[in-house]
Structure formats: C-alpha cells, structure tokens
Enzyme design. Structure first.
Site, PDB file in Angstrom:
ATOM      1  N   CYS A  17     -14.314  49.334  48.780  1.00  0.00           N
ATOM      2  CA  CYS A  17     -14.752  49.314  47.380  1.00  0.00           C
ATOM      3  C   CYS A  17     -14.541  47.930  46.771  1.00  0.00           C
ATOM      4  O   CYS A  17     -13.414  47.575  46.400  1.00  0.00           O
ATOM      5  CB  CYS A  17     -13.988  50.379  46.590  1.00  0.00           C
ATOM      6  SG  CYS A  17     -14.419  50.385  44.854  1.00  0.00           S
ATOM      7  N   CYS A  37     -13.324  47.992  43.142  1.00  0.00           N
ATOM      8  CA  CYS A  37     -11.899  48.306  42.963  1.00  0.00           C
ATOM      9  C   CYS A  37     -11.018  47.119  43.361  1.00  0.00           C
ATOM     10  O   CYS A  37     -10.031  46.830  42.701  1.00  0.00           O
ATOM     11  CB  CYS A  37     -11.483  49.502  43.832  1.00  0.00           C
ATOM     12  SG  CYS A  37     -12.673  50.841  43.876  1.00  0.00           S
ATOM     13  N   ASP A  38     -11.346  46.447  44.457  1.00  0.00           N
ATOM     14  CA  ASP A  38     -10.397  45.500  45.062  1.00  0.00           C
ATOM     15  C   ASP A  38     -10.840  44.038  45.023  1.00  0.00           C
ATOM     16  O   ASP A  38     -10.047  43.155  45.373  1.00  0.00           O
ATOM     17  CB  ASP A  38     -10.147  45.899  46.533  1.00  0.00           C
ATOM     18  CG  ASP A  38      -9.533  47.288  46.631  1.00  0.00           C
ATOM     19  OD1 ASP A  38      -8.787  47.654  45.703  1.00  0.00           O
ATOM     20  OD2 ASP A  38      -9.803  47.995  47.612  1.00  0.00           O
TER      21      ASP A  38
END
Ligand SMILES: Cc1cc2nc3c(=O)[nH]c(=O)nc-3n(C[C@H](O)[C@H](O)[C@H](O)COP(=O)(O)OP(=O)(O)OC[C@H]3O[C@@H](n4cnc5c(N)ncnc54)[C@H](O)[C@@H]3O)c2cc1C
Length: 308
Positions: free
Chosen positions: A134, A137-138
C-alpha cells in the site's frame, strides 16, 4: 431473519445496499474491517465519473458509506467464515469467525479481492519492515530514499508515480519487456525522471538484516543476477478473490465466483458482485454496476417468493 444480507462494504456492497433499501428490502451489510474496501488504500481516483478532479479514495468511500447509512443500512463488523443454504427453510445461514450465525432469504457476495504475494524469500519476513502492499499507507516513510515497485499493471504504474512524491528513485521491476497498464499511465511513468523501468526482470529475493536493504534481481533473458540497494519494496502483482468462505461449487479454478449476466451464482437466491466475480474488470464503476444488477435481481427473487 433479514430479507437480504450483503457480505462486504466496498463499492459493490455499499451500492447493492443503496439499491436494496431504496427498493424496500430489509438488508444489512456484514464487513470484516471498516467500510470502503480497497479504495480506501488508493491515493486518488481519476476515473470514477461525477468528479471533475481526482478524488482521494477515502473521500469517495466515505461518501458512499454516508449515503448507505443515511438510507438506514446497518453495517455490522464481522468476519464471514461460511455460507450455506437451508433448503427446508428456503434461506441462507451465514456463519462468522466468532461463531455467530445470521439468517437471510437472499445474499449478495461482495467481498472483493486482496493483493497477491510475489512469493520470494524475504517477502513475509520483511512485511511491515520494508515490504508493503500500500503506497498510500507507507509511501511517506520513504522520503528521500530508494524503493522498488514490483509489477507492470495499472496499480503498479499508479503507485510508482505516487511514490515519486517521496522517494528520489523508484525502480519499477517488471517481468515482461513492456508494461501492461493503460497508455496514459505508461506515458506518465516513462516521462518521470525519478522512475527507472527494469524490464524482463524478476525479484529473486528481498534481503536485509532487520529491514529491507536490497533486492536480488534476475534478468529473465540473460539469467544474470544482480543486487540492487533499496530501502523498501512495494508489491503490486495482482489480486486474489476473497472467497475462502464460499462453497466450492460457486467457484472457478481461480477461486472467482461464477455468475450469469444477472449476477446470479449457481445457488438460487445467492448473488455476487464486484472484484470477486469471474470476468470482473476490477474497477470501482464496474463493481457498482454489478451491484446494481445483483440488487435488482435479488429484489425480483424475493418478490417472486412473497407472491407464491
Ligand atoms: C491501490 C489500488 C488502486 C486502485 N485504483 C483504482 C482506480 O483508480 N479506479 C478504479 O476504478 N479502481 C481502482 N482500484 C480497484 C478498485 O479498488 C476495486 O475494483 C474495487 O474496490 C472493488 O470493489 P468491491 O466492492 O468488489 O471489493 P473491495 O473494494 O475489495 O471490498 C470488499 C470488502 O469486503 C470485505 N471482506 C472481505 N472478506 C470478508 C469477509 N470474509 N467477511 C466480511 N467482509 C469481508 C473487505 O474488507 C472489503 O471491505 C484500485 C485498487 C487498488 C488496490
């Protein structure tokens, strides 16, 4: 007993619920995480009609969820573990991982799909310590650093572009000699000077001591192995349908639910919509379209039983 249970609160599940309640069907959604599905991990969506400018994935899904809730759709937080038809009662029993049971006259399966793993040494060990599925997300953890993206489809290209906001170098590793993603994305990738395409190449292993430090690359044409320093690896090599809880008779060999054009499965009263179905093009608008079809036919199925 509910008239209709919908399993999954991604675009397909939420749309099915919106259509069902507006048709007067008493329904509920069962969702194992929070509502929104895969789209909440999408940085921005540019191809869902109705928005002049790209819309962040979470914003689009918050609006869909709010719409369903305003219409009175209950969304229950449970992990569905099984489903069976009770022929005597002409209804379905949906079982959950916590041992619960829910009964309904009809069911729409809308549990979507999850990321496939690339399956190389280091992938599992370093998940959460440099291996990610992701970028939204990261990605921000990789400001000023070097990452590898594995894959060559739309998602890999989109996410590689997104990662250039943070990483100064993105190696885009693809096993073929050209990317599979949409032409517009390929053009953007190839003109981005932070992205280095690495064609005809697979990752042999992901290496490091306590977190990712490098990937071992294998050129498929020459068999030459090389080591590339990276701080993170983002894997986008496709999806598998979330159908482990489904009876085998519903599935094709890839684990996708087989449906007809009315989104009916092989079991009467059981419908499927979205990324989990055979032949899905795995897009939000298509998942919503499937769901509208499934809900309309679920309504017809329920109405026919009422008037017997
Ligand atoms: C990074 C990324 C970028 C993308 N970008 C785009 C884009 O720009 N445009 C576009 O059109 N599409 C895009 N897609 C594809 C799009 O997200 C999917 O096609 C869409 O989300 C499919 O919707 P769905 O409702 O079928 O499934 P999902 O979105 O997968 O939702 C399924 C839901 O079911 C739940 N669930 C799963 N198993 C269970 C269970 N056992 N019990 C209860 N609940 C369960 C899940 O938690 C999830 O909430 C992207 C996907 C990704 C991953």
């Amino acid at each position: 007993m509910k008239d209709l249970l919908i399993i999954g609160a991604g675009p397909a599940g939420l749309t099915a619920a919106i259509y069902a309640v507006r048709a007067g069907i008493e329904c509920a959604i069962l969702e194992k995480f929070s509502p929104g599905g895969q789209v909440v991990n999408t940085y921005e969506v540019e191809n869902y009609p109705g928005f002049e400018n790209p819309i962040p994935g979470w914003e689009l899904m918050s609006a869909m969820e709010a719409q369903a809730r305003r219409l009175g759709v209950p969304i229950e937080s449970v992990d569905v573990a099984g489903i069976r038809k009770d022929d005597a009662a002409d209804s379905f029993i949906v079982t959950t991982a916590d041992g619960g049971e829910h009964a309904a006259r009809a069911v729409i399966l809308a549990t979507g799909a999850s990321f496939k793993k690339v399956g190389v040494p280091g992938e599992v060990e370093f998940t959460g310590r440099g291996v990610s599925y992701c970028a939204t997300c990261d990605g921000a953890f990789y400001k000023g650093r070097t990452v590898a993206v594995i894959g060559g489809g739309n998602t890999a290209l989109e996410e590689a572009l997104f990662l250039t906001r943070f990483a100064t170098r993105v190696y885009l590793i693809h096993r073929r000699d050209e990317f599979r993603g949409a032409k517009i994305l390929q053009d953007r990738v190839l003109s981005n000077d932070r992205i280095t395409p690495v064609y005809d190449t697979v990752v042999g292993s992901i290496n490091g001591a306590t977190s990712v430090e490098s990937v071992t690359l294998i050129n498929k044409k020459t068999n030459v192995q090389s080591e590339q320093h990276v701080d993170g690896v983002f894997v986008f090599v496709g999806y598998e349908p979330n159908t482990a809880y489904c009876p085998a008779e519903l599935l094709n060999p890839a684990g996708e639910v087989i449906v007809n054009r009315d989104m009916k499965t092989r079991i009467d009263g059981l419908f499927a919509a979205g990324d989990l179905r055979e032949g899905s093009i795995r897009q939000i608008v298509a998942a919503c379209g499937d769901a509208a079809v499934a809900a309309v036919h679920a309504y017809a199925y329920l109405a026919e039983r009422e008037h017997r």
